[in-house]
Structure formats: structure tokens, C-alpha cells
Design an enzyme around this catalytic site. Structure first.
Site, PDB file in Angstrom:
ATOM      1  N   SER A 121      14.694  19.367 -17.262  1.00 11.35           N
ATOM      2  CA  SER A 121      13.873  21.090 -17.327  1.00 11.35           C
ATOM      3  C   SER A 121      13.890  21.510 -18.871  1.00 11.35           C
ATOM      4  O   SER A 121      13.425  22.327 -18.801  1.00 11.35           O
ATOM      5  CB  SER A 121      14.907  21.780 -16.891  1.00 11.35           C
ATOM      6  OG  SER A 121      16.287  21.347 -17.268  1.00 11.35           O
ATOM      7  N   HIS A 142       8.209  17.745 -15.073  1.00  8.62           N
ATOM      8  CA  HIS A 142       8.866  19.145 -15.313  1.00  8.62           C
ATOM      9  C   HIS A 142       8.500  19.679 -13.305  1.00  8.62           C
ATOM     10  O   HIS A 142       7.500  21.228 -13.071  1.00  8.62           O
ATOM     11  CB  HIS A 142       9.046  19.799 -16.271  1.00  8.62           C
ATOM     12  CG  HIS A 142      10.490  20.662 -15.771  1.00  8.62           C
ATOM     13  ND1 HIS A 142      10.620  22.278 -15.748  1.00  8.62           N
ATOM     14  CD2 HIS A 142      11.703  20.573 -14.524  1.00  8.62           C
ATOM     15  CE1 HIS A 142      11.474  22.472 -14.934  1.00  8.62           C
ATOM     16  NE2 HIS A 142      12.117  21.185 -14.684  1.00  8.62           N
ATOM     17  N   GLU A 154       5.308  21.579 -15.082  1.00  9.15           N
ATOM     18  CA  GLU A 154       5.268  21.607 -16.336  1.00  9.15           C
ATOM     19  C   GLU A 154       5.143  20.292 -16.996  1.00  9.15           C
ATOM     20  O   GLU A 154       5.454  19.009 -16.076  1.00  9.15           O
ATOM     21  CB  GLU A 154       6.139  22.015 -16.880  1.00  9.15           C
ATOM     22  CG  GLU A 154       6.192  23.369 -16.316  1.00  9.15           C
ATOM     23  CD  GLU A 154       8.027  23.769 -17.087  1.00  9.15           C
ATOM     24  OE1 GLU A 154       7.942  25.468 -18.092  1.00  9.15           O
ATOM     25  OE2 GLU A 154       8.956  23.505 -17.572  1.00  9.15           O
ATOM     26  N   ASN A 192      12.136  27.540 -18.453  1.00 11.76           N
ATOM     27  CA  ASN A 192      13.081  27.470 -18.313  1.00 11.76           C
ATOM     28  C   ASN A 192      13.134  28.678 -20.084  1.00 11.76           C
ATOM     29  O   ASN A 192      13.996  29.043 -20.517  1.00 11.76           O
ATOM     30  CB  ASN A 192      13.960  26.484 -18.691  1.00 11.76           C
ATOM     31  CG  ASN A 192      14.214  26.230 -16.790  1.00 11.76           C
ATOM     32  OD1 ASN A 192      14.935  26.714 -16.207  1.00 11.76           O
ATOM     33  ND2 ASN A 192      13.752  24.588 -17.208  1.00 11.76           N
TER      34      ASN A 192
END
Length: 293
Positions: A121, A142, A154, A192
Site C-alpha cells: 500500500s 494494490h 491501483e 493512501n
């Protein structure tokens, strides 16, 4: 020429690995799931069965779909299980040395043309790829938690990732029913990079005594229409994971705005990691979560 992926390996039978295994098997791929703990493998398959059984009972899927999904899954504790896989997705803990150690043991068991993806991540795809023998065939993939529910994946290319690897993995993401977004290989990627500083700021807001846990979460849920408040979400993700990503951002971008809140560090040091330990910003020991402090 892009490799047509038919068999997928998954490393790690935790929450993310189990979810990835489920969506891959449901989508018709033959899946090989590996973990060092045989009990974790059994728990993972039982969890997949249980989640899908509830869907059968609600008439969302058929019993045949459940049976076929389970039939598509093989498990094992030895990396030799991946010898015929086209794509292997590593979904181990968010720790770079651990991932690199896995790749070192994994590589001798793979076909030369096999693709390797990591579900990290936040960690550099380029750096992880350099720890393998196939940087051109290495990529970030991800998934969001919980994987069977969340529609996003992702896709992150390392500096050496070739076009065929990107095309193959993009096609897999689409076949899984996900909406792929493409990110450059910078710390924490897209989600993130935006989400974790918000959570970290919510912890600072609590740390500075601006508002209570409940009021912070209520304000963000009602004021921004988020389904979860940031502190509740941090507990769901795991405070250790949140801290790890903030440290990657802080170290990788060298900007003080990414400094982890000292209170977040203290909670992790105390072992208050959120839902998975029964206590984080909320206490989960009763029927209803209540603020832990």
C-alpha cells in the site's frame, strides 16, 4: 507480447490475501494460495466459504458459483505450488524486509516468464522489483480492503516494468470486476497519499484536545458524507498499518507535514492496533464500540 493470465498465485492468507484469492477464484482463475501457517490457510478458505454462503442465502449468488469458486482454489505451505502460475500476487505484511525475504525464496520456484505483483500500500515498487530477478515483469497491484466489496485497484509501474506486464495486469484487474487506476511510483501512491495524512491529522486533532473521538468521527461523517469517521477507519485498517504508511511518506518525501502524530505512535507501542486487537481509538470488547479514552 502480453501474457494471458490463467493461473494466479497469492502469497499470504491474511485478510487481504484471502480477499484477493476470493475475487480471483470467483472470476474463473485457478488460484494457488500459500502461507507459512497451515491453520491460516484453513481459516482463509473457511472465511471465503462463509462469506459466499451468506451471499447464497441472500440470493446474491448461486450455490454453483460458491462451489466453483472453492474448486478453483488450491492451498499449500510450499512455494513450489506456484511453479505453473502466470501471475503471483504477494500480499504479506506491509514490511519491506519481509517482502524481500519472500521474493528471495519464491523466485527459484517460478517460471522465467511469470509475472510478479505486490499488494503493497505504500512501498516503492521500483525498490521491491530490484530485489527480484524480473524487474521488467514486476508491478504493484494494490487492492482496497475488503477486497470482495471495494471496486478499486491501483496499478503501479516500477521504473523497469515493461508494457506487456502492465497490459497483462491491467486486463486481470478488469476481469476481476475492478476499476483500475494507474499511479506513478511515489510513496503511498494515490489513495493512501491522500487518506493517511487525513487520518494522521484527525489523530493530531484528538491529541491536541480539539475534540473527542466521537465528535471528530461524527463531524467527518456528517460534514463530508464519509461512511466512516477517520478514527473509526484507522481502527478498521489497523493503526500499525497507518503508522507504517505515514513513516514511508515521511521518509520518502522528507516533508514535516507527513510526521506521524506522537499519539498514533504511542497507541501502536501499546499494542492498541484497532479492531484486530480489540482496542484502538475505540474499545471493541462490548457489543457496541465505545471510545477507548
Amino acid at each position: 507480447m502480453a501474457l494471458e493470465v490463467k493461473t494466479i498465485g497469492v502469497i499470504g492468507a491474511g485478510q487481504m490475501g484471502s480477499g484477493i484469492t476470493q475475487v480471483c477464484a470467483q472470476s474463473g482463475y485457478a488460484v494457488k494460495l500459500s502461507d507459512i501457517d497451515a491453520a491460516a490457510l484453513a481459516k482463509s478458505v473457511a472465511g471465503i466459504r462463509g462469506r459466499m454462503q451468506r451471499q447464497v442465502e441472500r440470493d446474491r449468488i448461486t450455490q454453483n458459483a460458491l462451489d466453483q469458486t472453492l474448486a478453483n482454489i488450491d492451498t499449500g505451505t510450499d512455494y513450489k505450488i506456484f511453479s505453473d502460475c502466470d501471475l503471483i500476487i504477494e500480499a504479506a505484511t506491509e514490511n519491506e524486509p519481509v517482502k524481500c525475504a519472500i521474493f528471495e525464496k519464491l523466485i527459484p520456484n517460478l517460471r522465467p516468464d511469470a509475472l510478479l505483483a505486490t499488494n503493497t500500500s505504500s512501498i516503492s515498487i521500483t525498490r521491491l522489483a530490484a530485489a527480484t530477478d524480473r524487474a521488467a515483469h514486476f508491478i504493484g497491484m494494490h487492492f482496497m480492503n475488503p477486497v470482495p466489496v471495494m471496486k478499486l485497484v491501483e496499478i503501479i509501474r516500477g521504473i523497469a516494468t515493461d508494457d506487456d506486464t502492465f497490459a497483462s495486469v491491467l486486463a486481470v484487474g478488469q476481469k476481476l470486476g475492478k476499476t483500475p487506476v494507474v499511479s506513478e511510483d511515489f510513496p503511498a501512491f494515490i489513495v493512501n497519499r491522500i487518506l493517511m495524512p487525513m487520518i494522521n491529522e484527525a489523530v493530531y486533532t484528538m491529541h491536541e484536545g480539539l475534540a473527542s473521538v466521537t465528535d471528530i468521527d461524527t463531524a467527518m461523517k456528517l460534514g463530508t458524507n464519509h461512511p466512516m469517521g477517520p478514527l473509526e477507519l484507522a481502527d478498521f485498517i489497523g493503526l500499525d498499518t497507518c503508522l507504517s504508511i505515514m513513516q514511508v511518506l515521511h521518509d520518502g518525501l522528507a516533508d514535516t507535514k507527513y510526521r506521524p502524530c506522537p499519539l498514533l505512535v504511542k497507541y501502536v507501542d501499546a499494542g492498541w492496533l484497532g479492531r484486530k486487537t480489540g482496542r484502538g481509538f475505540y474499545d471493541y470488547s462490548g457489543d457496541t464500540p465505545v471510545p477507548a479514552r
